[in-house]
Write an enzyme that holds these catalytic residues in place. Structure first.
Site, PDB file in Angstrom:
ATOM      1  N   CYS A   2     -84.205 -26.565  -0.933  1.00  0.00           N
ATOM      2  CA  CYS A   2     -84.399 -27.541   0.140  1.00  0.00           C
ATOM      3  C   CYS A   2     -84.880 -26.882   1.427  1.00  0.00           C
ATOM      4  CB  CYS A   2     -83.080 -28.241   0.443  1.00  0.00           C
ATOM      5  SG  CYS A   2     -82.363 -29.032  -0.986  1.00  0.00           S
ATOM      6  N   ARG A  27     -91.188 -23.594  -0.515  1.00  0.00           N
ATOM      7  CA  ARG A  27     -89.831 -23.283  -0.957  1.00  0.00           C
ATOM      8  C   ARG A  27     -89.492 -23.975  -2.279  1.00  0.00           C
ATOM      9  NH1 ARG A  27     -86.503 -21.479   3.282  1.00  0.00           N
ATOM     10  NH2 ARG A  27     -84.668 -22.464   2.406  1.00  0.00           N
ATOM     11  N   TRP A  76     -84.785 -30.166  -3.195  1.00  0.00           N
ATOM     12  CA  TRP A  76     -84.889 -29.580  -4.533  1.00  0.00           C
ATOM     13  C   TRP A  76     -83.610 -30.003  -5.248  1.00  0.00           C
ATOM     14  CZ3 TRP A  76     -82.406 -25.612  -7.465  1.00  0.00           C
ATOM     15  CH2 TRP A  76     -83.182 -25.098  -8.523  1.00  0.00           C
ATOM     16  N   ASN A 101     -79.058 -28.485   3.297  1.00  0.00           N
ATOM     17  CA  ASN A 101     -79.521 -27.511   2.302  1.00  0.00           C
ATOM     18  C   ASN A 101     -78.297 -26.741   1.838  1.00  0.00           C
ATOM     19  OD1 ASN A 101     -80.728 -25.486   0.813  1.00  0.00           O
ATOM     20  ND2 ASN A 101     -81.526 -24.384   2.591  1.00  0.00           N
ATOM     21  N   GLY A 102     -78.072 -26.680   0.514  1.00  0.00           N
ATOM     22  CA  GLY A 102     -76.896 -25.967   0.001  1.00  0.00           C
ATOM     23  C   GLY A 102     -76.158 -26.829  -1.009  1.00  0.00           C
ATOM     24  N   GLU A 484     -91.960  -7.735 -15.701  1.00  0.00           N
ATOM     25  CA  GLU A 484     -92.525  -8.442 -14.548  1.00  0.00           C
ATOM     26  C   GLU A 484     -93.787  -9.225 -14.957  1.00  0.00           C
ATOM     27  OE1 GLU A 484     -91.507  -9.342 -11.832  1.00  0.00           O
ATOM     28  OE2 GLU A 484     -93.246  -9.696 -10.584  1.00  0.00           O
ATOM     29  N   LYS A 488     -94.171 -13.249 -14.633  1.00  0.00           N
ATOM     30  CA  LYS A 488     -95.282 -13.890 -13.912  1.00  0.00           C
ATOM     31  C   LYS A 488     -95.960 -14.918 -14.800  1.00  0.00           C
ATOM     32  CE  LYS A 488     -94.402 -13.081 -10.803  1.00  0.00           C
ATOM     33  NZ  LYS A 488     -93.498 -12.210 -10.124  1.00  0.00           N
ATOM     34  N   GLU A 491     -93.654 -18.044 -15.510  1.00  0.00           N
ATOM     35  CA  GLU A 491     -93.305 -18.954 -14.420  1.00  0.00           C
ATOM     36  C   GLU A 491     -94.492 -19.772 -13.912  1.00  0.00           C
ATOM     37  OE1 GLU A 491     -92.680 -15.567 -10.938  1.00  0.00           O
ATOM     38  OE2 GLU A 491     -91.455 -17.345 -10.840  1.00  0.00           O
ATOM     39  N   HIS A 507     -86.922  -3.531 -34.346  1.00  0.00           N
ATOM     40  CA  HIS A 507     -85.530  -3.960 -34.469  1.00  0.00           C
ATOM     41  C   HIS A 507     -85.405  -5.478 -34.357  1.00  0.00           C
ATOM     42  CE1 HIS A 507     -84.344   0.202 -34.448  1.00  0.00           C
ATOM     43  NE2 HIS A 507     -85.086   0.405 -33.373  1.00  0.00           N
ATOM     44  N   LYS A 606     -88.792 -21.161  -4.118  1.00  0.00           N
ATOM     45  CA  LYS A 606     -89.113 -19.836  -3.603  1.00  0.00           C
ATOM     46  C   LYS A 606     -87.855 -19.077  -3.216  1.00  0.00           C
ATOM     47  CE  LYS A 606     -91.672 -16.478  -2.177  1.00  0.00           C
ATOM     48  NZ  LYS A 606     -92.159 -15.596  -3.259  1.00  0.00           N
TER      49      LYS A 606
END
Ligand code: AGP
Length: 611
Positions: A2, A27, A76, A101-102, A484, A488, A491, A507, A606
């Site tokens: 948020c 965000r 969000w 926000n939270g 990484e 990338k 996502e 394995h 974000k």
């Protein structure tokens, strides 16, 4: 996560709030809304699902939506679906409006008691209990400011809050606990926001609220009390950023812009820290010397991309500095028992400095007896930097794209500086330090060279767009780079991608290989090359389609089922940073073909300020 923006002024703030919401879009969010107190002294609210643009259209088509004081929000979803009803602001009895926000952890208990008091709920959010609580407390308080101070005593969890009431139309009240909030100071008006980026067109003078702070803000005054209700003066900071730093410019996406900013970001993260062939002792601040002298081990905590940076650093710290190093995902670290080693340095790594899990893990580490902490962060005045004994900033500049790029490479550069600082006290020779510094200095040019692979990668990306899965392989320091690369790709392109240390293939994961699962290998010319080649043979023998990012000296030759992209030769020390660049480009180019929302991929945020 948020985003909040709010303001109080001598004139209409609607435009500033909408502009701020746009700047907070990066965000991550799924609905947006704003509330103003209009000329008649009434609270006017607009909310919409989807993009801020939809809210903007609704606002601009209604001439009544104006006001000198207002609050706005991008949501969000955590508690309750991303619907209009759940979007903020929430309002109680036409009198109090609030954005949050939270996460409020005791929302169920509060809701039960408020329902008994007769409050009616219109959403499924945890937030709505706060607005009712403020309303209830307002009945027994001198003003909105005191009502909010009382309310936060009754809340458990994390929050940044902005509240207005038509009973006091000149005053915006805000509070912070665990979620970021800044006050932007202007002439004849003042604003608050979740981060400075939202307010850079208005001001560069900021006050960063601390946990427990509550502030009463009018157009020409700011009054802050701390967690004990004591009036406090918080320092005013002048931001070095300007509004251009968060503009897209000639680029189609922030992610691409940020990938291309890496030569500059690398240079900026080295600036002022090197002298000749040495790292300057002052890099970590004056208290660092004594702390570093005592350090015998390192514990790294971080999430996502920042965690991958930590995994690379473990190799470096053990090889060059001779310091035993553990790395753990912050969300796991904070929920288990630890044997706390003496003289261990906890290093937290975070682009935003607001990641709830990393922050909580650091606090937990301190509680259980870890004595020293260093934070590697891209945001100077963040919660994490304030919580740490020492701070080493990555000067990457604002990173807006949800997929972290320049933050990662600059984290690696900063971590290498830690390696030198600890190495100087342990096993590192002058020659090794000289070599590392020389290689670090070469980074801006070498990164720029790696960026030239973009055209070749754009062609390769075509092979990917229709695939459902991909496997990334690497060994040694390049296994975290493979991780990484996979992160990338997944996502932003939504292709399922996993990374394996190449030796692990046989394995289990080898069972997945067929011509529908492309395998991407990272192949620098190092001591593990022959081992990696054998692993690659295992894939080829099973008909797998391989794309190898390779140093030319490795001798990989293109043939059926094997595509080679040559990465210019670099010293082993900086190879993980250089090999990262083509993987970032690959993910970007694939996502572009797939037409995903590159900068704001679905379901992601974000700055992950909730657990
Ligand atoms: C990276 O591309 C991600 N979006 C994510 O993994 C990110 O690195 C993670 O959430 C940690 O964020 P931080 O560095 O701001 O703490």
């Amino acid at each position: 996560m948020c985003g909040i923006i709010a303001g109080v002024s001598g004139h209409d703030v609607t435009g500033t709030l909408l502009e701020g919401l746009k700047r907070l879009e990066y965000r991550g969010y799924d609905s947006a809304g704003l509330a103003l107190i209009d000329e008649q002294g009434e609270i006017l609210r607009k909310r919409s699902t989807g993009r801020v643009k939809a809210l903007q259209d609704e606002v601009t088509s209604d001439v009544r939506v104006r006001g000198n004081i207002g609050i706005a929000h991008t949501r969000w979803a955590t508690h309750g679906k991303p619907t209009k009803q759940n979007a903020h602001p929430h309002i109680c009895n036409e009198t109090v409006a609030l954005v949050h926000n939270g996460i409020i952890e005791n929302h169920e208990a509060l809701r039960a008691s408020q329902e008994k008091m007769g409050y009616r709920f219109t959403s499924n959010t945890d937030t709505e209990v706060i607005v009712h609580q403020v309303h209830s407390n307002l009945e027994h308080s001198a003003d909105l400011f005191s009502a909010l101070q009382q309310t936060i005593k009754e809340l458990e969890g994390a929050y940044s809050l902005a509240v207005i009431s038509n009973l006091e139309p000149d005053c915006l009240v805000v509070a912070r606990q665990g979620s970021p909030l800044v006050i932007g100071l202007c002439e004849g008006e003042n604003f608050i926001a979740s981060d400075v980026a939202a307010l850079l067109t208005k001001t560069r003078e900021f006050i960063f609220l601390e946990d427990g702070d509550v502030a009463c803000i009018t157009a020409d005054n700011v009054r802050i009390v701390d967690t004990n209700g004591k009036q406090v003066d918080r320092q005013v900071h002048h931001s070095r950023l300007n509004s251009d730093s968060v503009e897209l410019g000639e680029y189609r996406h922030y992610m691409l812009k940020e990938i291309y900013e890496q030569p500059t970001a690398a240079a900026d993260t080295l600036e002022g820290r090197l002298s000749g062939n040495r790292l300057l002792a002052a890099t970590f601040g004056h208290e660092a010397d004594e702390i570093f002298d005592s350090i015998t081990s390192v514990q790294i905590i971080a999430c996502g991309t920042s965690y991958h940076a930590g995994l690379v650093a473990r190799h470096w710290l053990e090889e060059f500095a001779g310091v035993a190093t553990s790395v753990e995902v912050a969300s796991e670290f904070r929920y288990r028992s630890h044997v706390v080693p003496e003289n261990c340095l906890v290093i937290s790594i975070s682009q935003s400095g607001e990641t709830a899990d990393t922050l909580a893990a650091l606090k937990y580490a301190k509680e259980i007896g870890f004595q020293h902490s260093l934070c590697i962060c891209n945001v100077a005045e963040s919660s994490l930097t304030r919580e740490s004994d020492m701070v080493l900033l990555t000067h990457a500049g604002p990173e807006i794209g949800v997929a972290s790029t320049k933050a990662f490479t600059t984290q690696l550069i900063a971590l290498m500086q830690v390696v030198i600082a600890l190495g100087q006290r342990n096993s590192m020779t002058h020659e090794q330090e000289e070599r590392i510094v020389r290689e670090l200095r070469s980074l801006p040019v070498k990164i720029a060279e790696a960026l030239e692979l973009d055209t070749e990668i754009t062609v390769i990306a075509e092979k990917f767009a229709h695939k459902k899965h991909a496997l990334f392989l690497g060994r040694g320091t390049h296994f975290p780079i493979a991780m990484e690369g996979a992160l990338k790709l997944k996502e932003i392109s939504y292709i399922h991608a996993e990374a394996y240390p190449a030796g692990e293939l046989k394995h289990g994961p080898l069972a997945l290989i067929d011509n529908e699962v492309p395998v991407i290998a990272v192949a620098p010319n190092n001591e593990l090359l022959q081992k990696l080649k054998s692993n690659i043979q295992e894939v080829r023998a099973r008909g797998g389609e391989l794309i190898v990012f390779a140093d030319p000296a490795t001798g990989f030759k293109e043939k059926d089922g094997l595509t080679v992209i040559e990465v210019a030769p670099v010293d082993d020390i900086i190879a993980p940073i250089i090999f990262t660049i083509p993987l970032q480009l690959l993910a970007y180019r694939v996502a572009l073909i797939k037409g995903t929302d590159v900068d704001k991929p679905r379901n992601l945020a974000k700055s992950v300020t909730v657990e």
